[in-house]
Scaffold this motif. Structure first.
Motif, PDB file in Angstrom:
ATOM      1  N   ALA A 335      23.960  77.474 -73.736  1.00  0.00           N
ATOM      2  CA  ALA A 335      23.559  78.427 -74.764  1.00  0.00           C
ATOM      3  C   ALA A 335      22.984  79.706 -74.149  1.00  0.00           C
ATOM      4  CB  ALA A 335      22.549  77.799 -75.714  1.00  0.00           C
ATOM      5  N   ARG A 336      22.304  79.589 -72.984  1.00  0.00           N
ATOM      6  CA  ARG A 336      21.738  80.768 -72.317  1.00  0.00           C
ATOM      7  C   ARG A 336      21.957  80.605 -70.818  1.00  0.00           C
ATOM      8  NH1 ARG A 336      16.295  82.348 -71.042  1.00  0.00           N
ATOM      9  NH2 ARG A 336      15.464  80.511 -72.109  1.00  0.00           N
ATOM     10  N   PRO A 337      23.165  80.920 -70.346  1.00  0.00           N
ATOM     11  CA  PRO A 337      23.487  80.706 -68.923  1.00  0.00           C
ATOM     12  C   PRO A 337      22.819  81.738 -68.011  1.00  0.00           C
ATOM     13  CG  PRO A 337      25.355  81.673 -70.072  1.00  0.00           C
ATOM     14  CD  PRO A 337      24.326  81.415 -71.110  1.00  0.00           C
ATOM     15  N   GLU A 338      21.926  81.260 -67.171  1.00  0.00           N
ATOM     16  CA  GLU A 338      21.262  82.080 -66.165  1.00  0.00           C
ATOM     17  C   GLU A 338      21.207  81.285 -64.878  1.00  0.00           C
ATOM     18  OE1 GLU A 338      17.436  83.048 -67.710  1.00  0.00           O
ATOM     19  OE2 GLU A 338      18.219  84.191 -69.425  1.00  0.00           O
ATOM     20  N   LYS A 339      21.224  81.986 -63.730  1.00  0.00           N
ATOM     21  CA  LYS A 339      21.244  81.292 -62.443  1.00  0.00           C
ATOM     22  C   LYS A 339      20.034  80.385 -62.275  1.00  0.00           C
ATOM     23  CE  LYS A 339      22.614  80.652 -58.093  1.00  0.00           C
ATOM     24  NZ  LYS A 339      21.555  79.845 -57.515  1.00  0.00           N
ATOM     25  N   SER A 340      18.844  80.843 -62.644  1.00  0.00           N
ATOM     26  CA  SER A 340      17.640  80.036 -62.470  1.00  0.00           C
ATOM     27  C   SER A 340      17.688  78.777 -63.337  1.00  0.00           C
ATOM     28  CB  SER A 340      16.392  80.860 -62.798  1.00  0.00           C
ATOM     29  OG  SER A 340      16.444  81.313 -64.144  1.00  0.00           O
ATOM     30  N   ALA A 345      18.691  72.909 -63.861  1.00  0.00           N
ATOM     31  CA  ALA A 345      19.424  71.776 -64.424  1.00  0.00           C
ATOM     32  C   ALA A 345      19.928  70.846 -63.325  1.00  0.00           C
ATOM     33  CB  ALA A 345      20.582  72.275 -65.278  1.00  0.00           C
ATOM     34  N   TRP A 346      20.406  71.414 -62.222  1.00  0.00           N
ATOM     35  CA  TRP A 346      20.842  70.575 -61.103  1.00  0.00           C
ATOM     36  C   TRP A 346      19.659  69.802 -60.520  1.00  0.00           C
ATOM     37  CZ3 TRP A 346      25.530  69.151 -60.608  1.00  0.00           C
ATOM     38  CH2 TRP A 346      26.595  69.999 -60.933  1.00  0.00           C
TER      39      TRP A 346
END
Length: 406
Positions: A335-340, A345-346
């Motif tokens: 829904a809100r893709p950001e690198k951080s 999540a990983w």
């Protein structure tokens, strides 16, 4: 002198003594899920309908329940009564044109009103013809018989045999069925054997924690409203088959009963098995199981809170709930893709592998990988997931090989 021959009265007296010994049984506290569910529904002042084969012990359970709760038991065999016995018999007075014609209630209703409390047992409900079932609607819902209204201290429980095993049985009408909490009454061989030996389990009125009442009501309202907001078609769903219409099904009335039962079960600290019997007995198996699954997810951690601090994340122990949390985390990143957020999540997936079974991360990890942007570096934590991913691939290849016979 000829030996004395006891008179018939004396012999019957000895027979009476033997019968008294046979009836001399005791009770003991014993975990019994269906008895606890029945007692909780009775405490919640909801009409209950026990379904079971003949001779299964429904009447005996009601007799024992009335004794345990110190409530006088009034048994009414529904199938041998006329509709007027429940709607009231017209009594013509001196001036019917001016005063009307009152509907006189039956004697058992008068006794209940005078006592102010009791357990009304409507037996053989499935053998009552449709006209009698229609007359019972007002009794079960409004607690009115003729001009009388049953006092709040009266609880209503009914019993019925499935149509296949009922003498001249009828399917329960949908309006009447939707007014009950339906409980399937079965026998436990161990309980029966111990009972025949003289010791039966006894019903215990649930202990409601006064400190939990407000929280229980809030929880129940939030649970039902949240679920029906997500599943609006289930607010009212009349089953298509006649047999299923005579059982539990979802309607605004039955959802209100469900809300009451969740509140009572929460305040009493009842087990999941007891709550499952009650919920499924009110709105049906399908909607009931969906609601129970929704209850499990109500207290799951917020995905945003987990993404904000993955190192301290507390994940559920149960595999299905852990899977649901990880899926929600991946959905939040989508829904809100950001690198951080992607990196966090990983880190959460790696923590899930370290603290539980690795198989729950396979699906969310695969989905998360598809969200990577070209300029995002692959985090080092992915290396900790490699064994789980490889194990999943091997399992998939083995399943394919088994399916093709190679």
């Amino acid at each position: 002198m000829p030996p004395h021959t006891p008179s018939p009265a004396a012999r019957l007296a000895v027979a009476g003594d033997l019968l008294a010994l046979l009836r001399d049984t005791t009770t003991e506290p014993r975990p019994d899920t269906q008895l606890e569910a029945l007692t909780l529904a009775v405490a919640a002042d909801l009409p209950v309908l026990l379904w079971g084969e003949p001779g299964i012990g429904k009447t005996a359970a009601l007799t024992q329940l009335a004794t345990a709760l110190d409530l006088p038991l009034t048994t009414v065999i529904a199938s041998v009564h006329e509709p007027s016995d429940f709607s009231g018999l017209p009594v013509v007075g001196d001036d019917p044109a001016g005063q009307g014609i009152p509907m006189a209630p039956p004697d058992w209703a008068v006794r209940l009103v005078r006592a102010g409390r009791g357990l009304l047992f409507l037996d053989e409900l499935s053998t009552a013809p449709p006209a009698v079932q229609a007359a019972l609607l007002r009794l079960v819902l409004e607690r009115r018989i003729g001009a009388l209204r049953l006092p709040p201290g009266v609880r209503i429980v009914a019993a019925a045999n499935p149509r296949a095993s009922a003498a001249d049985g009828w399917e329960l009408s949908p309006p009447l069925a939707n007014r009950f909490v339906h409980l399937q009454w079965t026998h436990d061989p161990e309980v029966v054997v111990r009972g025949l030996g003289g010791t039966w389990p006894h019903a215990i009125l649930p202990r409601l924690d006064p400190a939990r009442l407000h929280g229980a009501v809030e929880f129940a309202r939030r649970a039902v409203c949240r679920f029906l907001t997500a599943r609006p078609p289930l607010v009212h769903r009349l089953p298509s088959g006649e047999t299923r219409r005579g059982g539990p099904w979802p309607s605004p009335r039955s959802w209100e009963m469900t809300l009451h039962l969740i509140a009572f079960a929460t305040a009493a600290g009842s087990s999941r098995d007891v709550l499952s019997l009650l919920v499924r007995g009110t709105v049906g198996d399908g909607p009931g199981l969906e609601l129970l699954a929704s209850l499990d997810r109500m207290d799951l951690p917020d995905p945003e809170a987990l993404l904000a601090d993955p190192a301290r994340a507390e994940l559920p122990e149960r595999g299905d709930l852990r899977q649901a949390v990880l899926d929600a985390v991946v959905a939040a990143v989508r829904a809100r893709p950001e690198k951080s957020r992607w990196d966090a999540a990983w880190a959460l997936l790696a923590r899930a592998v370290d603290t539980g079974t690795p198989d729950v991360v396979v699906v969310p990890a695969t989905t998360l990988a598809t969200l990577r942007r070209a300029d995002w570096d692959v985090p080092a934590t992915i290396d900790r997931l490699a064994p789980a991913m490889e194990l999943s691939r091997r399992a998939d290849r083995a399943a394919v090989a088994a399916g093709t016979g190679r």
